[in-house]
Design a protein around this motif. Structure first.
Motif, PDB file in Angstrom:
ATOM      1  N   ALA A 116      -4.045  -2.137   6.520  1.00  0.00           N
ATOM      2  CA  ALA A 116      -2.834  -2.781   7.029  1.00  0.00           C
ATOM      3  C   ALA A 116      -1.747  -2.779   5.964  1.00  0.00           C
ATOM      4  CB  ALA A 116      -3.157  -4.208   7.458  1.00  0.00           C
ATOM      5  N   MET A 117      -0.532  -3.080   6.376  1.00  0.00           N
ATOM      6  CA  MET A 117       0.596  -3.075   5.438  1.00  0.00           C
ATOM      7  C   MET A 117       0.376  -4.066   4.299  1.00  0.00           C
ATOM      8  SD  MET A 117       3.629  -1.715   4.868  1.00  0.00           S
ATOM      9  CE  MET A 117       4.551  -1.282   6.339  1.00  0.00           C
ATOM     10  N   THR A 118      -0.135  -5.246   4.617  1.00  0.00           N
ATOM     11  CA  THR A 118      -0.370  -6.249   3.580  1.00  0.00           C
ATOM     12  C   THR A 118      -1.358  -5.750   2.538  1.00  0.00           C
ATOM     13  OG1 THR A 118       0.059  -8.045   5.147  1.00  0.00           O
ATOM     14  CG2 THR A 118      -1.125  -8.612   3.136  1.00  0.00           C
ATOM     15  N   ALA A 119      -2.430  -5.114   3.008  1.00  0.00           N
ATOM     16  CA  ALA A 119      -3.428  -4.566   2.086  1.00  0.00           C
ATOM     17  C   ALA A 119      -2.844  -3.436   1.252  1.00  0.00           C
ATOM     18  CB  ALA A 119      -4.641  -4.068   2.866  1.00  0.00           C
ATOM     19  N   ALA A 120      -2.008  -2.610   1.865  1.00  0.00           N
ATOM     20  CA  ALA A 120      -1.378  -1.509   1.123  1.00  0.00           C
ATOM     21  C   ALA A 120      -0.518  -2.059  -0.007  1.00  0.00           C
ATOM     22  CB  ALA A 120      -0.536  -0.654   2.068  1.00  0.00           C
ATOM     23  N   LEU A 121       0.251  -3.100   0.275  1.00  0.00           N
ATOM     24  CA  LEU A 121       1.091  -3.711  -0.755  1.00  0.00           C
ATOM     25  C   LEU A 121       0.237  -4.328  -1.851  1.00  0.00           C
ATOM     26  CD1 LEU A 121       3.743  -5.362   1.600  1.00  0.00           C
ATOM     27  CD2 LEU A 121       4.182  -3.496  -0.008  1.00  0.00           C
ATOM     28  N   ASP A 122      -0.826  -5.032  -1.461  1.00  0.00           N
ATOM     29  CA  ASP A 122      -1.720  -5.648  -2.443  1.00  0.00           C
ATOM     30  C   ASP A 122      -2.332  -4.587  -3.365  1.00  0.00           C
ATOM     31  OD1 ASP A 122      -1.252  -8.168  -1.418  1.00  0.00           O
ATOM     32  OD2 ASP A 122      -3.067  -8.198  -0.173  1.00  0.00           O
ATOM     33  N   ARG A 123      -2.743  -3.464  -2.796  1.00  0.00           N
ATOM     34  CA  ARG A 123      -3.373  -2.407  -3.596  1.00  0.00           C
ATOM     35  C   ARG A 123      -2.368  -1.709  -4.502  1.00  0.00           C
ATOM     36  NH1 ARG A 123      -7.252   0.123   1.263  1.00  0.00           N
ATOM     37  NH2 ARG A 123      -8.351  -1.853   1.674  1.00  0.00           N
ATOM     38  N   LEU A 124      -1.151  -1.525  -4.014  1.00  0.00           N
ATOM     39  CA  LEU A 124      -0.125  -0.909  -4.858  1.00  0.00           C
ATOM     40  C   LEU A 124       0.157  -1.768  -6.082  1.00  0.00           C
ATOM     41  CD1 LEU A 124       2.335   0.413  -2.130  1.00  0.00           C
ATOM     42  CD2 LEU A 124       1.097   1.822  -3.783  1.00  0.00           C
ATOM     43  N   VAL A 125       0.152  -3.079  -5.884  1.00  0.00           N
ATOM     44  CA  VAL A 125       0.410  -3.996  -6.999  1.00  0.00           C
ATOM     45  C   VAL A 125      -0.834  -4.132  -7.879  1.00  0.00           C
ATOM     46  CG1 VAL A 125       0.958  -6.380  -7.621  1.00  0.00           C
ATOM     47  CG2 VAL A 125       2.176  -5.279  -5.736  1.00  0.00           C
ATOM     48  N   GLY A 126      -1.964  -4.435  -7.263  1.00  0.00           N
ATOM     49  CA  GLY A 126      -3.165  -4.762  -8.034  1.00  0.00           C
ATOM     50  C   GLY A 126      -3.906  -3.584  -8.614  1.00  0.00           C
ATOM     51  N   ILE A 127      -3.888  -2.432  -7.940  1.00  0.00           N
ATOM     52  CA  ILE A 127      -4.645  -1.264  -8.402  1.00  0.00           C
ATOM     53  C   ILE A 127      -3.734  -0.233  -9.066  1.00  0.00           C
ATOM     54  CG2 ILE A 127      -6.120   0.658  -7.674  1.00  0.00           C
ATOM     55  CD1 ILE A 127      -7.150  -1.126  -5.408  1.00  0.00           C
ATOM     56  N   VAL A 128      -2.647   0.122  -8.391  1.00  0.00           N
ATOM     57  CA  VAL A 128      -1.741   1.143  -8.929  1.00  0.00           C
ATOM     58  C   VAL A 128      -0.844   0.574 -10.025  1.00  0.00           C
ATOM     59  CG1 VAL A 128      -0.073   2.940  -8.324  1.00  0.00           C
ATOM     60  CG2 VAL A 128      -1.810   2.261  -6.674  1.00  0.00           C
ATOM     61  N   GLY A 129      -0.559  -0.740  -9.947  1.00  0.00           N
ATOM     62  CA  GLY A 129       0.283  -1.368 -10.964  1.00  0.00           C
ATOM     63  C   GLY A 129       1.767  -1.253 -10.710  1.00  0.00           C
ATOM     64  N   ILE A 130       2.153  -1.084  -9.439  1.00  0.00           N
ATOM     65  CA  ILE A 130       3.572  -0.984  -9.085  1.00  0.00           C
ATOM     66  C   ILE A 130       4.115  -2.390  -8.822  1.00  0.00           C
ATOM     67  CG2 ILE A 130       5.203  -0.156  -7.341  1.00  0.00           C
ATOM     68  CD1 ILE A 130       3.416   2.283  -6.979  1.00  0.00           C
TER      69      ILE A 130
END
Length: 322
Positions: A116-130
């Motif tokens: 979902a969009m929320t999970a995508a945002l969480d992963r971009l911040v928490g995993i990718v570091g964006i």
């Protein structure tokens, strides 16, 4: 003439949309709709009169409700696809709803449930570091709600509010794509760069609409700046309280009840529980919001009664009786 008649029509191309190209295509389409620059042939006048070339008397950048509808639908699709394109560049399994069950075969065939969009945002911040701010996340969430209403239920909303929501998400993508997606691309980098140059130019048209309307409201809003707060619908500093009805002068969102306006402000702007209401020390109603920021000083918190408009920065408002 015989030569022309004898020519074979070109074969229809197969669909070859990579994740990045698909996202950029949605983005281009959204911008064309939102700026009123998408036209159809005169032969299609019965299907879409306002989009037919040369047949309407309206200004060049006039945008109908259908333009706005498809602009929102395609902009939301562009946002979701481009965010997941960046996730996929980090690792293809990150676009799965459950990365632990991801398989390469399912990914390449597109046969999986994506996050979902929320999970995508969480992963971009928490995993990718964006870095993605809460303000940016809120803008994406607001647009998603408008898109869902249009897709599943039908929707009635002020055009200015929709344009303002779209402008905020476009501003996010204009920064996100060059900073965080473009650097990890290779063969598609040139296409992305060319498209983003065009998007930036058109974004100025949409932002100008929002800016011009706020400028038009300057004289109207200046005398009531101390009781003007940010509107949760359009996110402009134009919701004037202390009058009936409480109304946003930008998007015209109106409340017959000041209490309803206060609840929406606490829920959507402060993201706080609206059931700890305060009694106003002047009018006695339980329509007091604290802390609130007003257009008079956006960096300073006050206690504000949405019913009578009293600003009580000293905090002498009393809790409402239970």
């Amino acid at each position: 003439m015989e030569l022309i008649d004898s020519l074979e029509p070109p074969s229809r191309p197969d669909l070859e949309f990579t994740l990045v190209r698909n996202g950029m295509d949605y983005l281009s389409s959204a911008v064309l709709y939102l700026t009123g620059n998408l036209k159809v042939p005169e032969e299609a006048a019965d299907l879409w009169p306002e989009a037919t070339r040369g047949l309407h008397p309206w200004p060049r950048h006039w945008v109908s409700d259908r333009y706005l509808k498809y602009g929102v639908l395609h902009l939301q699709a562009a946002t979701e696809v481009l965010l997941k394109a960046r996730l996929g560049r980090e690792h293809w399994s990150l676009v799965f709803k459950d990365p632990g069950s991801a398989t390469r075969a399912a990914y390449e065939q597109g046969k999986f449930d994506s996050c979902a969009m929320t999970a995508a945002l969480d992963r971009l911040v928490g995993i990718v570091g964006i870095p993605i701010t809460e303000k940016e996340r809120k803008a994406i969430k607001d647009l998603g709600e408008t898109r869902n209403a249009l897709t599943h239920y039908g929707h009635t909303s002020n055009a200015f509010a929709v344009e303002a929501r779209a402008a905020r998400v476009l501003s996010f993508l204009v920064d996100f794509v060059p900073r965080h997606l473009y650097p990890v691309l290779s063969s598609e980098a040139e296409m992305v760069a060319k498209t983003m140059r065009a998007v930036r130019e058109k974004l100025q048209d949409i932002q100008a609409l929002v800016k011009n309307r706020m400028q038009e409201l300057t004289a109207e809003l200046k005398p009531v700046a101390e009781r003007t707060v940010i509107c949760h619908v359009c996110r402009q500093w134009a919701l004037v309280v202390g009058e009936s009805p409480v109304t946003c002068r930008f998007c015209l969102r109106s409340y017959d009840s000041p209490a309803d306006a206060a609840v929406d402000y606490m829920w959507d702007v402060l993201e706080d529980d609206p059931f700890g209401a305060l009694n106003c020390s002047v009018c006695g109603t339980a329509d007091v919001v604290t802390p609130a920021s007003t257009a008079a000083d956006k960096s300073h918190d006050v206690t504000l009664c949405f019913h009578c408009g009293t600003v009580d920065a000293g905090g002498s408002a009393k809790p409402s009786a239970t």
